[in-house]
Design an enzyme around this catalytic site. Sequence first.
Site, short mmCIF file in Angstrom:
data_model
loop_
_atom_site.label_atom_id
_atom_site.label_comp_id
_atom_site.label_asym_id
_atom_site.label_seq_id
_atom_site.Cartn_x
_atom_site.Cartn_y
_atom_site.Cartn_z
CB SER A 1 -4.90 8.98 3.12
OG SER A 1 -4.50 8.17 2.05
N GLY A 2 -2.82 6.68 4.60
CA GLY A 2 -1.42 6.30 4.75
C GLY A 2 -1.00 6.02 6.18
CB THR B 1 -5.33 -1.39 4.27
OG1 THR B 1 -6.26 -0.39 3.82
CG2 THR B 1 -5.54 -2.65 3.46
CG ASN C 1 -1.56 4.68 1.51
OD1 ASN C 1 -0.67 3.88 1.34
ND2 ASN C 1 -2.68 4.38 2.17
CB SER D 1 -4.55 5.12 -1.06
OG SER D 1 -5.64 5.81 -0.50
CB SER D 2 -8.68 1.69 1.10
OG SER D 2 -7.91 0.71 1.73
N GLY E 1 -9.05 6.88 4.59
CA GLY E 1 -8.70 7.85 5.63
C GLY E 1 -8.98 9.28 5.21
CD GLU F 1 -8.33 10.90 0.03
OE1 GLU F 1 -7.52 9.97 0.23
OE2 GLU F 1 -9.06 10.95 -0.97
#
Length: 1077
Positions: A109-110, A114, A159, A162-163, A386, A388
């Site tokens: 994540s981050g 994306t 993030n 974050s998605s 991602g 996490e």
Amino acid sequence: MAKYHWQSQNVKQSGVDDMVLLSKITEDAIVDNLKKRYMDDYIFTYIGPVLISVNPFKQMPYFTDREIEMYQGAAQYENPPHIYALSDNMYRNMMIDAENQCVIISGESGAGKTVAAKYIMGYISKVSGGGSKVQHVKDIILQSNPLLEAFGNAKTVRNNNSSRFGKYFEIQFSRGGEPDGGKISNFLLEKSRVVSQNENERNFHIYYQMIEGANDQQKESLGIMTPDYYCYLNQSGTYKVDGTNDSKDFQETMEAMQVIGIPGDHQTQVLQIVGGILHLGNISFIEAGNYGKVESTDLLAFPAYLLGIDPSRLQDKLTSRKMESKWAGKSESINVTLNQEQATYTRDALAKALYARLFDYLVEAINKAIQKPHEEFSIGVLDIYGFEIFQRNGFEQFCINFVNEKLQQIFIELTLKAEQEEYVQEGIKWTPIEYFNNKIVCDLIENKLNPPGIMSVLDDVCATMHAKGEGADGTLLQKLQAAVGVHEHFNSWNSGFVVHHYAGKVSYDIVGFCERNRDVLFPDLIELMQSSEYTFIRGLFPENLNTDKKSRPTTASSKIKKQANDLVNTLMKCTPHYIRCIKPNETKRPKDWEESRGRHQVEYLGLRENIRVRRAGFAYRRLFNKFLNRYAILTAETWPCWRGPEQQGVLHLLRSVNMDTDQYQMGRSKLFLLEEMRERKFDTFARIIQKSWRKYIARKKYEQMREEASDILYNSKERRKNSINRNFVGDYLGLEQRPELRQFLAKRERVDFADSVNKFDRRFKSIKRDLILTPKGIYLIGREKVKKGPEKGQIKEVLKRKLEFGSLSGISLSTRQDDFFILHESQYDSLLESNFKTEFLSLLLKRYEEAIKRKLSISFTDRLEFRVKKEGWGGGGSRVVVFQRGQGDVAELKAGGKTLSITVGDGLPKSSKPSRKSAPQSRGGGRNNAASRAHQNGAANFYKQPSDTAYSSPHKQGRPPSTAPPKLGSQRAPRVPAHSQNNQGNLDFLNVPDQGMSGKQRKRSISQRPPPAPKPQPQPKGPRCRAIYQYIGQDTDEISFDVNDVFDLIKEDPSGWWTGRVQGKEGLFPGNYVEKI
């Protein structure tokens, strides 16, 4: 300091572009190379065809139309690593091989997944053709990003964007390569975020966008207050995100809905649902005699109004539930009143269901707008949440990390395992390379039986118990201990369990696992929403509640397991490409590299093993028939088709390009070839054929232009012998790399001609001007020292004059072989001198006639008169230029009063015409043909200071350079210290995780076999040389080397271009960059 384009000169190499070329394959060497490049603003690096991308946490300057043009159709080794190179490779492979492609973007994540996906979609949109219908599809594809980000992304501690859902976007293409459709599959929206967030996090972006960006009328109709008023937003205490403009983003979200084709009334109801959820969250309950009761009935009215339902009915469904009871074969319904905890749970369940169904509607709206009846080709872009780890990791984190575990398995399967197995099947000589296979972790989570995986045990517990309350979760923990307690990748602890993932150990809190897995929406709530006065809202709840449901309801874990496996099957049917995203720090700041974090990701992503397999193996493999089809054009025997066995045809092609036998192996059905050899030999030869054809067409065009230009001067002016057959180039200033000059032109203004000319003033003093001709007019650009302000003392470009075509009255030239001409204009005239006057005049006359619809007057005489600019009180007046016969080809100037005398020797006769055959490139032999003004192939040879955003391949040097380039000083930027974050709560979970059993097994597997010994270097034969300066080859026939590199000297040539051999590759290089030893 002026900022220059990233492909400027004098920018040092940073590490190696492709880590297959590292001298040592160790984690230390990989981490050091990535760090070095990251600190120098090179965020992309290759491992063969795999792209490694490090999140720079800032906007980089190399994603413009210039780069799109640069990477389109180029081979991977021709330019620095870039996401556009991978995108172009996908698109070209789809067209040439007629195979579907996909790109798997992975990372924690981050790490920048994306953004990477957006750049890929943007690139493909730019390079693919198409008319208005195709443009509409492109617009929808690009506009789907802001819409889905608004409803599906949120700020987390890791993030800021974050998605919180996964998406696989298939862009569908016609046979001609035009994007004419698409399809989005979405996975596991994190619904729990709607009703609760951790400290320092936010709910989904759309809530804050609406609060900040809605107009007054919308705010009134939706009852919008400040974010701290809403219980669903105020739990975390965070409302703003650095660098995010929620109000502006709201306008983009609404515009995206418009482009996608969501009707206006539906857009209004989308916002009503978002607002209704916020107001729903403010309904609280108190305990009244063991029953839950709405604390303030006034708060029921607004959510009920927004959702189009009756307030009393809403109150009833939140505090009671209809239960079916069966007795003696009969069933009856009874109303059960809920307690405070159950009522709160019901309210949250309704809010989550509304939001999730709204999100599904938006995805479906995009799909409907771009669906096509039948699929031809497609490129799939996988952008998924991602890996996490948070302070508290619940059911959602478990599912997210499971999907990432599956993606890691695909990568291992296709890049390490399948590749090595294929060598064995095809009978290729191969030394196996060990690696850690995380299938063991995937099986721990998803196995059905023997032993059952965590998800199977979870589903069994949910089926046999009411999945609410601590009882079910406690039972789950006991059953997990019994089923997988001895598994080396599993441990339990008092509040949950630990999984040793490929990316580290994660502790999961068991509380809420069963409840979130059941994911059942009570029929009462479905019934309530089906009573809405709005058709749109009723459409989100299409269930038929009258049918008997005997089958076990689908659980969230079985759904995500099915989606993950379906996704794997989809990806396996495509030709895969990989982007491995790396997060350099947790501070979200640029130029901050955390050593331990970088090393941890390099280890768990298996980059070392990936390099070893790439380096030892044959990166390119193709079925014989496909290889023959792709490269048939290279020989007469194979074009248009080979008559004979396919294997013999392949061998014929290999011999035709002089391929060494140690660079390939023939398998049973496929050719195995080193990727670099394929790129350099076959693609290069194919390009030579294409280039020759383009050259032929261009030559015809230029010959025609020269003929037309020559007609202007025919029988009127003597010609220079060095310029009459010169090729026309147009841009002699290299404007593509000169933003300081382009700033005076409109964004996409086409340049017909650009050159540095001499301009003469009233006293006949010469001064340099940059002359640019476009379809809009003539620009004369000079330089001035800034007199005040922060840039005082600096030399800046200024627009001295812009001549509109309508203001021109004519052009005057002499009859001699000089380079002078006068532009006559309504206010005052300009006396100019240019070596490329003929080319300029021909283009000017053409543009003038197009704009003004008549021919521009042109006169030839040896006594020219021009009017000068009025200055102050003094009159403008006129000046005279007289041309006389002299000696030699260089014009001599002599000024006296208001007259300038120019003497020059005889040139070629006025009746001279260019020959049909192109002569070598020349500067024209005029007064300006000094070494200081050397041009290479039409682009000005100017040196630039390296910019602070260095991401470069040096501009091609002249052949040969008139002087050696200056040595490069150190340009390493100082490391920015990591800023300490506010210590809010326990942030230990942000540290690099313990690698657990996966880390141990990874170390064990890669230490079992030493890397193969490097091949002995052949003893040097014949003369050698040492590099005094770095040189980066820019053509396929050139070699590259660094300062102090020693290599073989094969041939010296008087032209200054010598032939040498570096690491087995022969090619040209400039002789004055080396010294012989």
